[in-house]
Design an enzyme around this catalytic site. Sequence first.
Site, PDB file in Angstrom:
ATOM      1  N   GLN A 164      31.966  74.500  65.676  1.00  0.00           N
ATOM      2  CA  GLN A 164      30.663  73.653  65.097  1.00  0.00           C
ATOM      3  C   GLN A 164      30.391  72.762  66.513  1.00  0.00           C
ATOM      4  OE1 GLN A 164      29.098  74.260  62.602  1.00  0.00           O
ATOM      5  NE2 GLN A 164      27.523  72.381  63.148  1.00  0.00           N
ATOM      6  N   LYS A 176      29.184  76.396  55.281  1.00  0.00           N
ATOM      7  CA  LYS A 176      29.427  77.689  55.984  1.00  0.00           C
ATOM      8  C   LYS A 176      30.823  78.503  55.175  1.00  0.00           C
ATOM      9  CE  LYS A 176      27.466  76.406  60.274  1.00  0.00           C
ATOM     10  NZ  LYS A 176      27.377  76.025  61.753  1.00  0.00           N
ATOM     11  N   ASP A 224      27.695  83.014  66.691  1.00  0.00           N
ATOM     12  CA  ASP A 224      26.432  82.035  66.938  1.00  0.00           C
ATOM     13  C   ASP A 224      25.403  82.524  67.877  1.00  0.00           C
ATOM     14  OD1 ASP A 224      26.497  79.538  65.510  1.00  0.00           O
ATOM     15  OD2 ASP A 224      28.211  79.133  66.677  1.00  0.00           O
TER      16      ASP A 224
HETATM   17  N1  GUN Z   1      25.566  72.563  65.549  1.00  0.00           N
HETATM   18  C1  GUN Z   1      24.280  72.361  64.987  1.00  0.00           C
HETATM   19  N2  GUN Z   1      23.752  73.843  64.835  1.00  0.00           N
HETATM   20  C2  GUN Z   1      24.786  74.849  64.922  1.00  0.00           C
HETATM   21  C3  GUN Z   1      25.078  76.121  65.046  1.00  0.00           C
HETATM   22  O1  GUN Z   1      24.272  76.758  64.550  1.00  0.00           O
HETATM   23  N3  GUN Z   1      26.259  76.606  65.233  1.00  0.00           N
HETATM   24  C4  GUN Z   1      27.220  75.710  65.990  1.00  0.00           C
HETATM   25  N4  GUN Z   1      28.200  76.299  66.173  1.00  0.00           N
HETATM   26  N5  GUN Z   1      27.109  74.446  65.930  1.00  0.00           N
HETATM   27  C5  GUN Z   1      25.882  74.092  65.518  1.00  0.00           C
END
Ligand code: GUN
Length: 283
Positions: free
Chosen positions: A95, A51, A118
């Site tokens: 995350q 990211k 998100d």
């Molecule tokens: N964990 C697995 N997929 C995601 C996601 O798309 N965003 C976040 N914040 N955590 C995750």
Amino acid sequence: MTIIDGKKVSASVKEQVAEETKALKEKGIVPGLAVILVGDDPASRVYVNNKKKACELVGFKSEEFKLPAETTQDELLSLVDELNNRPDINGILCQLPLPKGLDENAVIEAISPLKDVDAFHKQNVGRIMIGDYDFLPCTPAGIMEMLKAYDISVDGKNCVVIGRSNIVGKPMAMLLLHQNGTVTICHSHTKNLSKITKNADILVAAVGVAKFVKADMVGEGAVVIDVGMNRDENGKLCGDVDFDNVKDKCSYITPVPGGVGPMTIATLMKNTLKAAKLQAGIE
Ligand code: GUN
């Protein structure tokens, strides 16, 4: 059979975002994303690094907050509060999963819905449900973008989603429904699973079990989308679909890696750009 190239589609989405970001910078706006990582889950570490790399590529500012697994709920919430109030931060991503003892829902609800790139906050989830939203959840929206890039229409199709998580399964079903798919959500209590999955024109596997979808669960000519990110018996990265045995039955299939994963990140970039524009009063 066509193997869908998520890397390629993701690169073109990121290129668009980079172009728009350049134009925004001329107005003095630099989109900023804060990424919070609590604990040291190795998979989460990899996702967060990817990211950050994508932010650099498109020209965003990114700031990483790496907190120890022992972080308390109060400490985490006070960081979120600080980021909610920082004008140079447009998007906040924590995350998941969080280490044991931390309340994910409380953290999600604490993130300002305007910075919730998100789209996990209940306000944004509710808006998606009624089709009036600013942000779409990254993985499901990335999958829709990938289908569009390959001219795969959802309208009137039998869509089957395996998995009912808030992150993927539930919003995926909603986005397919928005595009007039006939949607079935399957999960661990579903009876006669393969009878249902065999009927799917579009099958989305979001189970979290390595090679769960076998060839006898897939109908001829199906479009198979693999959201999984697992390790097989040899420690090799693999999806929720038994790719080698399933692929020849499909019209289209996504690989792991190089399928859905890069699209999740591309959508995150789109959402962060949108957040920056909304907060600047441009959109
Ligand atoms: N964990 C697995 N997929 C995601 C996601 O798309 N965003 C976040 N914040 N955590 C995750």
